[in-house]
Design a protein around this motif. Structure first.
Motif, mmCIF file in Angstrom:
data_model
loop_
_atom_site.group_PDB
_atom_site.id
_atom_site.type_symbol
_atom_site.label_atom_id
_atom_site.label_comp_id
_atom_site.label_asym_id
_atom_site.label_seq_id
_atom_site.Cartn_x
_atom_site.Cartn_y
_atom_site.Cartn_z
ATOM 1 N N ALA A 155 0.830 -1.203 0.000
ATOM 2 C CA ALA A 155 0.000 0.000 0.000
ATOM 3 C C ALA A 155 0.866 1.256 0.000
ATOM 4 N N LEU A 156 1.907 1.262 0.805
ATOM 5 C CA LEU A 156 2.822 2.410 0.837
ATOM 6 C C LEU A 156 3.430 2.657 -0.534
ATOM 7 N N ARG A 157 3.865 1.582 -1.183
ATOM 8 C CA ARG A 157 4.477 1.701 -2.520
ATOM 9 C C ARG A 157 3.472 2.200 -3.544
ATOM 10 N N GLN A 158 2.284 1.607 -3.543
ATOM 11 C CA GLN A 158 1.268 1.989 -4.534
ATOM 12 C C GLN A 158 0.838 3.451 -4.384
ATOM 13 N N ILE A 159 0.565 3.853 -3.164
ATOM 14 C CA ILE A 159 0.094 5.219 -2.932
ATOM 15 C C ILE A 159 1.190 6.226 -3.267
ATOM 16 N N TYR A 160 2.418 5.931 -2.853
ATOM 17 C CA TYR A 160 3.530 6.848 -3.122
ATOM 18 C C TYR A 160 3.809 6.947 -4.624
ATOM 19 N N ALA A 161 3.755 5.794 -5.319
ATOM 20 C CA ALA A 161 4.025 5.788 -6.755
ATOM 21 C C ALA A 161 2.965 6.586 -7.523
ATOM 22 N N LYS A 162 1.737 6.546 -7.041
ATOM 23 C CA LYS A 162 0.636 7.197 -7.753
ATOM 24 C C LYS A 162 0.512 8.684 -7.408
ATOM 25 N N ASN A 163 0.671 9.012 -6.127
ATOM 26 C CA ASN A 163 0.396 10.394 -5.699
ATOM 27 C C ASN A 163 1.484 11.012 -4.823
ATOM 28 N N GLY A 164 2.606 10.313 -4.644
ATOM 29 C CA GLY A 164 3.718 10.870 -3.872
ATOM 30 C C GLY A 164 3.418 11.002 -2.387
ATOM 31 N N VAL A 165 4.243 11.803 -1.693
ATOM 32 C CA VAL A 165 4.074 12.004 -0.257
ATOM 33 C C VAL A 165 2.704 12.598 0.043
ATOM 34 N N ARG A 166 2.245 13.476 -0.825
ATOM 35 C CA ARG A 166 0.930 14.098 -0.650
ATOM 36 C C ARG A 166 -0.174 13.039 -0.558
ATOM 37 N N GLY A 167 -0.032 11.978 -1.345
ATOM 38 C CA GLY A 167 -1.034 10.919 -1.331
ATOM 39 C C GLY A 167 -1.068 10.173 -0.007
ATOM 40 N N LEU A 168 0.100 10.032 0.628
ATOM 41 C CA LEU A 168 0.174 9.333 1.905
ATOM 42 C C LEU A 168 -0.493 10.135 3.018
ATOM 43 N N TRP A 169 -0.496 11.448 2.883
ATOM 44 C CA TRP A 169 -1.115 12.299 3.895
ATOM 45 C C TRP A 169 -2.493 12.810 3.467
ATOM 46 N N ARG A 170 -3.085 12.156 2.427
ATOM 47 C CA ARG A 170 -4.419 12.546 1.984
ATOM 48 C C ARG A 170 -5.415 12.362 3.125
ATOM 49 N N GLY A 171 -6.199 13.382 3.376
ATOM 50 C CA GLY A 171 -7.208 13.307 4.431
ATOM 51 C C GLY A 171 -6.700 13.620 5.814
ATOM 52 N N SER A 172 -5.405 13.902 5.941
ATOM 53 C CA SER A 172 -4.819 14.104 7.275
ATOM 54 C C SER A 172 -5.411 15.315 7.992
ATOM 55 N N VAL A 173 -5.611 16.411 7.269
ATOM 56 C CA VAL A 173 -6.170 17.613 7.893
ATOM 57 C C VAL A 173 -7.630 17.383 8.262
ATOM 58 N N ALA A 174 -8.349 16.684 7.406
ATOM 59 C CA ALA A 174 -9.760 16.400 7.681
ATOM 60 C C ALA A 174 -9.926 15.483 8.892
ATOM 61 N N ALA A 175 -8.885 14.707 9.221
ATOM 62 C CA ALA A 175 -8.954 13.792 10.365
ATOM 63 C C ALA A 175 -8.697 14.490 11.691
ATOM 64 N N LEU A 176 -8.238 15.740 11.648
ATOM 65 C CA LEU A 176 -7.875 16.441 12.879
ATOM 66 C C LEU A 176 -9.065 16.692 13.819
ATOM 67 N N PRO A 177 -10.273 17.031 13.302
ATOM 68 C CA PRO A 177 -11.406 17.187 14.226
ATOM 69 C C PRO A 177 -11.698 15.906 15.006
ATOM 70 N N ARG A 178 -11.563 14.746 14.340
ATOM 71 C CA ARG A 178 -11.762 13.469 15.021
ATOM 72 C C ARG A 178 -10.770 13.321 16.160
ATOM 73 N N ALA A 179 -9.520 13.637 15.879
ATOM 74 C CA ALA A 179 -8.469 13.485 16.885
ATOM 75 C C ALA A 179 -8.660 14.460 18.041
ATOM 76 N N ALA A 180 -9.000 15.705 17.706
ATOM 77 C CA ALA A 180 -9.156 16.727 18.746
ATOM 78 C C ALA A 180 -10.331 16.392 19.675
ATOM 79 N N LEU A 181 -11.483 16.023 19.095
ATOM 80 C CA LEU A 181 -12.652 15.707 19.907
ATOM 81 C C LEU A 181 -12.445 14.449 20.736
ATOM 82 N N GLY A 182 -11.986 13.388 20.079
ATOM 83 C CA GLY A 182 -11.812 12.110 20.769
ATOM 84 C C GLY A 182 -10.746 12.167 21.835
ATOM 85 N N SER A 183 -9.576 12.678 21.475
ATOM 86 C CA SER A 183 -8.466 12.731 22.422
ATOM 87 C C SER A 183 -8.748 13.708 23.553
ATOM 88 N N GLY A 184 -9.316 14.869 23.214
ATOM 89 C CA GLY A 184 -9.631 15.849 24.240
ATOM 90 C C GLY A 184 -10.591 15.277 25.270
#
Length: 303
Positions: A155-184
């Motif tokens: 999965a790491l190879r496929q995602i990186y080959a197709k979309n680079g580092v940006r692809g590996l962090w796709r959705g990371s910012v959108a996941a922050l509300p989940r982390a903030a609410l749950g962890s808080g």
């Protein structure tokens, strides 16, 4: 921040993940079934938690219940290393206490959210891969977009080959509300509950105190985290075009609006009981293991 706290936080979560990953698989499948379809208009391969366990075991084999375990372990180690070490540091430096010297729930929410956001962003590629591997299923019980990964490394190879580092962090910012609410919610409840149980002489034995506070914290966390967790699961699992753009959702808000319009409030709480059955014991075990590891470190550092 003590390096040992960082490592101990990660180890505590790894131990818990071996026990709770099967229910995470079930939760992911339930959250993806009937994606953007009105309730009652789609086939449900997973009719409740028990039925889902039997269905996965029957069609994917018993090992199917541990799909995505490798990235789940990496994800949990990284996110909890940050979350718990930041919590420990804030507690030790009394940043979570008010002027009276009492543990403040509000400050717990703040430091829990900070730890969750930092840990979530750093561990995002593994959450992405975990979700995509856990959604993979035999054709007759498949839900959501089916990614053609054979392992975490593939999965790491496929995602990186197709979309680079940006692809590996796709959705990371959108996941922050989940982390903030749950962890808080989890960290604030855990710290405050531990203090209250001791203050009112309800549970003073250290291990039982940590266990009780962890169970309560996990219950509060599951209520807070389910809607943003559904959104995160959908965003991470959706397919992408050649430019790396999601096929169904443009981002967190777009996903939220589409789920509400298509599936109603029910859609935001899909997989709640599976989430609860995962988070409550996982939170209890992680926080218990962390406190016990801290106690062991303190004991042997004095010798």
């Amino acid at each position: 921040m003590a390096t040992s706290d960082f490592v101990l936080g990660g180890l505590a979560s790894v131990g818990a993940t071996f026990f709770t990953n099967p229910i995470e698989v079930i939760k992911t499948r339930i959250q993806l079934q009937g994606e953007l379809a009105a309730r009652g208009t789609y086939v449900e391969p997973y009719k409740g938690i028990v039925h889902a366990f039997v269905t996965v075991a029957k069609n994917d084999g018993l090992l199917g219940l541990q799909k995505g375990l490798a990235p789940a372990l990496y994800f949990q180690f990284i996110i909890n290393s940050f979350r718990l070490s930041i919590y420990s540091e804030a507690m030790d430096r009394r940043w979570m206490h008010n002027k009276k010297g009492e543990v403040s729930y509000g400050m717990g929410l703040l430091w829990g959210a900070i730890g969750g956001v930092v840990g979530s962003y750093c561990s995002s590629p593994f959450f992405l891969i975990k979700t995509q591997l856990q959604s993979q299923a035999a054709k007759q019980i498949a839900v959501g977009y089916q990614h053609a990964h054979t392992s975490m490394s593939d999965a790491l190879r496929q995602i990186y080959a197709k979309n680079g580092v940006r692809g590996l962090w796709r959705g990371s910012v959108a996941a922050l509300p989940r982390a903030a609410l749950g962890s808080g919610a989890q960290i604030a409840t855990f710290g405050k509950t531990k203090a209250l149980l001791v203050e009112y002489d309800l549970v003073t034995q250290p291990t039982l105190n940590s266990f009780s506070a962890g169970l309560i914290a996990g219950s509060i966390m599951s209520v807070a985290i389910t809607p943003p967790d559904v959104i995160t699961t959908r965003l991470y699992n959706q397919g992408v075009d050649a430019e790396g753009r999601g096929l169904l959702y443009r981002g967190w808000l777009d996903c939220f609006v589409k789920i509400l319009r298509s599936e109603g409030v029910y859609g935001m709480y899909k997989g709640f009981w599976a989430n609860y059955l995962r988070i409550a014991p996982h939170s209890t075990l992680v926080l218990l293991f962390f406190d016990e590891l801290i106690a062991l470190r303190t004991k042997y550092s004095r010798q």
